[in-house]
Enzyme design. Sequence first.
Site, PDB file in Angstrom:
ATOM      1  N   GLY A  11       2.700  -3.571   0.804  1.00 38.30           N
ATOM      2  CA  GLY A  11       2.694  -4.912   1.324  1.00 38.30           C
ATOM      3  C   GLY A  11       3.448  -5.202   2.463  1.00 38.30           C
ATOM      4  N   ARG A  72      -1.881   0.247   1.047  1.00 37.07           N
ATOM      5  CA  ARG A  72      -1.508   0.881  -0.221  1.00 37.07           C
ATOM      6  C   ARG A  72      -2.198   2.405  -0.469  1.00 37.07           C
ATOM      7  NH1 ARG A  72       1.460  -2.996  -2.336  1.00 37.07           N
ATOM      8  NH2 ARG A  72       0.844  -5.187  -1.900  1.00 37.07           N
ATOM      9  N   ASP A 103       8.505   0.099  -4.082  1.00 34.96           N
ATOM     10  CA  ASP A 103       8.676   1.053  -4.869  1.00 34.96           C
ATOM     11  C   ASP A 103       7.651   2.405  -4.813  1.00 34.96           C
ATOM     12  OD1 ASP A 103       6.738  -0.821  -5.645  1.00 34.96           O
ATOM     13  OD2 ASP A 103       7.233  -0.610  -7.770  1.00 34.96           O
ATOM     14  N   THR A 125      10.409  -5.217   0.633  1.00 33.85           N
ATOM     15  CA  THR A 125       9.671  -5.879  -0.198  1.00 33.85           C
ATOM     16  C   THR A 125       9.908  -7.418  -0.327  1.00 33.85           C
ATOM     17  OG1 THR A 125       8.618  -6.227  -2.338  1.00 33.85           O
ATOM     18  CG2 THR A 125      10.390  -4.956  -2.014  1.00 33.85           C
ATOM     19  N   ASP A 127       9.138  -9.025  -2.890  1.00 41.36           N
ATOM     20  CA  ASP A 127       9.550  -9.133  -4.162  1.00 41.36           C
ATOM     21  C   ASP A 127      11.140  -8.968  -4.624  1.00 41.36           C
ATOM     22  OD1 ASP A 127       6.881  -9.549  -4.400  1.00 41.36           O
ATOM     23  OD2 ASP A 127       6.460  -7.429  -5.017  1.00 41.36           O
ATOM     24  N   ASP A 129      12.529  -6.375  -5.748  1.00 42.20           N
ATOM     25  CA  ASP A 129      12.452  -5.727  -7.192  1.00 42.20           C
ATOM     26  C   ASP A 129      12.891  -4.280  -7.047  1.00 42.20           C
ATOM     27  OD1 ASP A 129      10.060  -4.904  -5.724  1.00 42.20           O
ATOM     28  OD2 ASP A 129       8.831  -5.114  -7.686  1.00 42.20           O
ATOM     29  N   ARG A 171       5.057 -10.126  -8.200  1.00 45.20           N
ATOM     30  CA  ARG A 171       4.486  -9.118  -9.138  1.00 45.20           C
ATOM     31  C   ARG A 171       5.267  -9.409 -10.411  1.00 45.20           C
ATOM     32  NH1 ARG A 171       2.878  -4.093  -6.087  1.00 45.20           N
ATOM     33  NH2 ARG A 171       0.646  -5.131  -5.996  1.00 45.20           N
TER      34      ARG A 171
HETATM   35  O1  F6P Z   1       4.601  -6.660  -3.367  1.00 44.19           O
HETATM   36  C1  F6P Z   1       4.416  -7.530  -2.405  1.00 44.19           C
HETATM   37  C2  F6P Z   1       3.156  -8.395  -2.879  1.00 44.19           C
HETATM   38  O2  F6P Z   1       3.310  -9.712  -1.983  1.00 44.19           O
HETATM   39  C3  F6P Z   1       3.192  -9.149  -4.460  1.00 44.19           C
HETATM   40  O3  F6P Z   1       4.408 -10.205  -4.471  1.00 44.19           O
HETATM   41  C4  F6P Z   1       2.124  -9.520  -4.491  1.00 44.19           C
HETATM   42  O4  F6P Z   1       1.520  -9.301  -5.904  1.00 44.19           O
HETATM   43  C5  F6P Z   1       1.138  -8.196  -3.964  1.00 44.19           C
HETATM   44  O5  F6P Z   1       2.045  -7.738  -3.092  1.00 44.19           O
HETATM   45  C6  F6P Z   1       0.158  -8.785  -3.628  1.00 44.19           C
HETATM   46  O6  F6P Z   1      -0.552  -7.632  -2.789  1.00 44.19           O
HETATM   47  P1  F6P Z   1      -1.904  -7.423  -1.816  1.00 44.19           P
HETATM   48  O7  F6P Z   1      -1.533  -7.692  -0.538  1.00 44.19           O
HETATM   49  O8  F6P Z   1      -2.518  -5.963  -2.099  1.00 44.19           O
HETATM   50  O9  F6P Z   1      -2.866  -8.444  -2.181  1.00 44.19           O
END
Ligand code: F6P
Length: 342
Positions: A11, A72, A103, A125, A127, A129, A171
Amino acid sequence: MERIGVLTGGGDSPGINAAIRAIVRRAHEEGIKTVGFHDGWQGLLGNRTTTLALGDVSGVLHVGGTLLGTSRTNPFKSGDGPGRIKESYERNDLGALIAIGGDDTLGVAHRLKDYGLKMVGIPQTIDNDLQGTDYSIGFHSALTAVTEALDRLHTTGYSTHRISILEVMGRDSGWIGLLGGLAGGADIILVPERRFNLQAVQQRIEKRMELGKRFSIIVVAEGAVPDELGHQVTTRTGTDEFGHVELGGVGHYIADQLAKVNDLPIRVTTLAYLQRGGSPSPFDRILATRFGVKAVEFSLRGKFDVMTALRGGRVLPVPLEETLNGPKPVPEELIGLSDLFY
Ligand code: F6P
């Protein structure tokens, strides 16, 4: 070293472009050319490259997203992925490859060491995390968005005497929810690190009503688990290439349950990608700049299989392996801080 590679995976976050800009500038100072790969590991699988000269990173410091694009893609899920990546790495005559991501991206970077690639990671990120670093690029900007959203929800929630529920990302960790909720003065903060009970939420709202407060603001992290359900709320079945489910919907779940016992009108706001887009905060611009410069310097010093980590104010090389230890939970001490304002 004559050429250094860079890719951005997972992301996106505000601040990535600031890191790319810093890499290109620091590399240029050493007479090193920077090669950018499009769309994360996908770009390496197909050898889709672009040369990044000084002019290419001019005017991008304040621009969110990533000028290289992202995906991804997990190269370990596609036929001879690591082999194809090694081929691109060698074809471009790279002395090092810098991976900017969370990660998943950094986990792949670590595994590629076994294929002879010289990798340096930059934690990125919203997050926050990632184990091993105090902060990752993007988190601070996301917090800014959450805080601003809560300021806005306060004025309308207060005027209309409603329960406002703000669902935020993160997440499996509650960094965005907890710190965003604290900064925005939420009345109830629900995070994945601690299961929550809807009865307790209702009691809290009732207590506020007894005090004459005719509105309440709840911040819920997308990964928070309601006791009554016993699992996270997801939007659809299936997982991405790294095995992640798509989280979302816990805000509406809470609204539906509260509506059975509460007479106040309830409204749900899902902040979603609004907390991931936009301009990086000053903190993220500086963090990304420091990380970008250090990533080149670690490469020059032959420090590989590490990431640029912020620890107590200093940027240090920390083994990429540390990012494999699961999501970094919000410390109990911080969760305790939110209890105080309940
Ligand atoms: O890891 C970053 C994040 O924005 C999370 O907070 C969220 O769950 C996820 O990516 C959403 O992913 P995508 O962009 O694949 O919808």
